[in-house]
Design a protein around this motif. Sequence first.
Motif, PDB file in Angstrom:
ATOM      1  N   LEU A 183      -9.617  -6.261  -0.216  1.00  0.00           N
ATOM      2  CA  LEU A 183      -8.203  -5.908  -0.199  1.00  0.00           C
ATOM      3  C   LEU A 183      -7.761  -5.566   1.214  1.00  0.00           C
ATOM      4  CD1 LEU A 183      -7.829  -3.556  -3.305  1.00  0.00           C
ATOM      5  CD2 LEU A 183      -7.440  -6.025  -3.178  1.00  0.00           C
ATOM      6  N   TYR A 184      -6.547  -5.984   1.543  1.00  0.00           N
ATOM      7  CA  TYR A 184      -5.903  -5.611   2.791  1.00  0.00           C
ATOM      8  C   TYR A 184      -4.591  -4.926   2.422  1.00  0.00           C
ATOM      9  CZ  TYR A 184      -9.382  -8.705   4.734  1.00  0.00           C
ATOM     10  OH  TYR A 184     -10.583  -9.283   5.074  1.00  0.00           O
ATOM     11  N   VAL A 185      -4.486  -3.646   2.745  1.00  0.00           N
ATOM     12  CA  VAL A 185      -3.336  -2.838   2.342  1.00  0.00           C
ATOM     13  C   VAL A 185      -2.490  -2.553   3.577  1.00  0.00           C
ATOM     14  CG1 VAL A 185      -2.572  -0.786   1.106  1.00  0.00           C
ATOM     15  CG2 VAL A 185      -4.809  -1.800   0.590  1.00  0.00           C
ATOM     16  N   ALA A 230     -11.608 -20.075   0.225  1.00  0.00           N
ATOM     17  CA  ALA A 230     -12.520 -19.970  -0.921  1.00  0.00           C
ATOM     18  C   ALA A 230     -12.893 -18.531  -1.252  1.00  0.00           C
ATOM     19  CB  ALA A 230     -13.788 -20.777  -0.646  1.00  0.00           C
ATOM     20  N   MET A 231     -12.415 -17.575  -0.454  1.00  0.00           N
ATOM     21  CA  MET A 231     -12.794 -16.180  -0.638  1.00  0.00           C
ATOM     22  C   MET A 231     -11.854 -15.459  -1.609  1.00  0.00           C
ATOM     23  SD  MET A 231     -15.492 -15.753   1.263  1.00  0.00           S
ATOM     24  CE  MET A 231     -15.940 -17.420   0.776  1.00  0.00           C
ATOM     25  N   ASN A 232     -12.363 -14.373  -2.182  1.00  0.00           N
ATOM     26  CA  ASN A 232     -11.548 -13.521  -3.046  1.00  0.00           C
ATOM     27  C   ASN A 232     -10.916 -12.413  -2.200  1.00  0.00           C
ATOM     28  OD1 ASN A 232     -12.275 -14.935  -5.350  1.00  0.00           O
ATOM     29  ND2 ASN A 232     -13.796 -13.460  -6.023  1.00  0.00           N
ATOM     30  N   PHE A 233      -9.670 -12.600  -1.812  1.00  0.00           N
ATOM     31  CA  PHE A 233      -8.969 -11.531  -1.090  1.00  0.00           C
ATOM     32  C   PHE A 233      -7.523 -11.451  -1.563  1.00  0.00           C
ATOM     33  CE2 PHE A 233      -8.081 -15.105   1.859  1.00  0.00           C
ATOM     34  CZ  PHE A 233      -6.718 -14.955   2.084  1.00  0.00           C
ATOM     35  N   ALA A 234      -6.946 -10.267  -1.374  1.00  0.00           N
ATOM     36  CA  ALA A 234      -5.539 -10.033  -1.683  1.00  0.00           C
ATOM     37  C   ALA A 234      -4.948  -9.138  -0.611  1.00  0.00           C
ATOM     38  CB  ALA A 234      -5.381  -9.398  -3.059  1.00  0.00           C
ATOM     39  N   TYR A 308       4.461  -6.829  -2.375  1.00  0.00           N
ATOM     40  CA  TYR A 308       3.733  -8.076  -2.601  1.00  0.00           C
ATOM     41  C   TYR A 308       2.265  -7.824  -2.916  1.00  0.00           C
ATOM     42  CZ  TYR A 308       7.680 -10.479  -0.386  1.00  0.00           C
ATOM     43  OH  TYR A 308       8.932 -10.967  -0.077  1.00  0.00           O
ATOM     44  N   ILE A 309       1.729  -8.727  -3.720  1.00  0.00           N
ATOM     45  CA  ILE A 309       0.286  -8.920  -3.844  1.00  0.00           C
ATOM     46  C   ILE A 309       0.047 -10.395  -3.535  1.00  0.00           C
ATOM     47  CG2 ILE A 309      -1.728  -8.844  -5.352  1.00  0.00           C
ATOM     48  CD1 ILE A 309      -0.339  -6.672  -6.977  1.00  0.00           C
ATOM     49  N   TRP A 310      -0.253 -10.693  -2.279  1.00  0.00           N
ATOM     50  CA  TRP A 310      -0.558 -12.063  -1.867  1.00  0.00           C
ATOM     51  C   TRP A 310      -2.007 -12.370  -2.253  1.00  0.00           C
ATOM     52  CZ3 TRP A 310       2.954 -15.348   0.469  1.00  0.00           C
ATOM     53  CH2 TRP A 310       4.127 -14.772   0.963  1.00  0.00           C
ATOM     54  N   LEU A 311      -2.218 -13.516  -2.871  1.00  0.00           N
ATOM     55  CA  LEU A 311      -3.547 -13.904  -3.322  1.00  0.00           C
ATOM     56  C   LEU A 311      -4.119 -15.014  -2.452  1.00  0.00           C
ATOM     57  CD1 LEU A 311      -2.965 -14.063  -7.200  1.00  0.00           C
ATOM     58  CD2 LEU A 311      -3.810 -12.129  -5.842  1.00  0.00           C
ATOM     59  N   LEU A 315      -8.286 -17.164  -5.468  1.00  0.00           N
ATOM     60  CA  LEU A 315      -7.842 -16.244  -6.513  1.00  0.00           C
ATOM     61  C   LEU A 315      -6.617 -16.784  -7.239  1.00  0.00           C
ATOM     62  CD1 LEU A 315      -8.072 -12.523  -5.313  1.00  0.00           C
ATOM     63  CD2 LEU A 315      -9.252 -13.612  -7.223  1.00  0.00           C
ATOM     64  N   SER A 316      -5.724 -17.403  -6.490  1.00  0.00           N
ATOM     65  CA  SER A 316      -4.505 -17.936  -7.094  1.00  0.00           C
ATOM     66  C   SER A 316      -4.826 -19.062  -8.063  1.00  0.00           C
ATOM     67  CB  SER A 316      -3.554 -18.426  -6.005  1.00  0.00           C
ATOM     68  OG  SER A 316      -2.336 -18.852  -6.555  1.00  0.00           O
ATOM     69  N   ARG A 317      -5.733 -19.958  -7.694  1.00  0.00           N
ATOM     70  CA  ARG A 317      -6.102 -21.065  -8.589  1.00  0.00           C
ATOM     71  C   ARG A 317      -6.767 -20.543  -9.850  1.00  0.00           C
ATOM     72  NH1 ARG A 317      -7.601 -23.491  -3.690  1.00  0.00           N
ATOM     73  NH2 ARG A 317      -9.787 -22.890  -4.044  1.00  0.00           N
TER      74      ARG A 317
END
Length: 369
Positions: A183-185, A230-234, A308-311, A315-317
């Motif tokens: 996560l990036y806050v 390809a990474m899991n980040f938001a 916002y929660i940018w994916l 993660l979006s797919r």
Amino acid sequence: MSLRLATFNVENLMTRFDFTGFRNQLRQDRVMKLFEIKDERAYEALESARVVASTDDTRQLSALAIADADADILCLQEIDNMEALSAFEYGYLFRMVGNGYRQKYLVEGNDSRGIDVGVVMREETRDGQKIELVDIKSHAALTYRDLKPFVPGLVSPNSEDDKIFKRDCLELDLRIGGQPLTLYVVHLKSMSGNRDGLDGRTSTMPIRQAEVSAVRHIIENRFGRDRTAAMNFAICGDMNDYQERVDVIGSRRLGYRFEHRADLPSALDGLSHDGFAENPMLRRDPLDRWTLYHARGPEEQHLCQLDYIWLSPALSRLNATRVPEIIRAGQPFRTVFPPGQEVERFPRIGWDRPKASDHCPIVITLDLK
């Protein structure tokens, strides 16, 4: 396995009183202007009483909004310090949701008012998957000089040694049931302050563009540019900018109409223009994506998405059918809702205040793998 991820600007969760309004009329609350107060000590006593009297209602409403979001992980903005966050969690959230957000993280950032970003998390998701913090890192110290070699054309507004983030970009490495999530806050530069003949949003946009460039560089540097998608980040938080808005035209007496304005210039284009990250709020109707109502009289009213929660693309797919929820029951009654969007407000909501916040929490349920 699913995870509920939310973000919420709780609006000035403070532990301090601000008495600067006695000497600076611009900082004085409007109700205090109704009274002639010539003595500074009397002003401080009255201002303290005003804040204490109003805060309990406000924080009950903030907690109700958070309870309705029912998130496993909640990213927060405008937190004074860890003491304020702990007091709010114990005195308000605990009463609403029970033993929930025991994990709390906050790092002091750069904001001149002392408001920071933070994160609270459950120990487990709703379906029993363990939520673990692997690492946490602040990027508040990042300067324009640090970033300039990596971002061509980046120009600092004043000095190259200025901090890029007006608050911070807080990076949290997590494992959810063993699956990685980063996560990036953030809480980007506000749109206030007209300058050189430009409105506040336009004059401050270069600062937000630099902050967005910095967020993107941090992520690409972390994962590698070829592997980032390809990474899991938001990326979560109050971005203080929008790519579209809904103009509100009319008045209470005559009625309202709503005009959607798309493709507006925005600092957020740096996240979306090439698919680096995706805004799942676009899965909602164009008139139903807003998280804030802005008004300066009848001639300047609009609804917009600031939160916002940018994916990441991966993660979006994986979550292509997931639609974010917006918790609007904490909005004051002055907020103008488009037809069909009205909600039942929380008890004790006022015309302008008390309210849960000027922002709405947003939450999305995500699958991870």
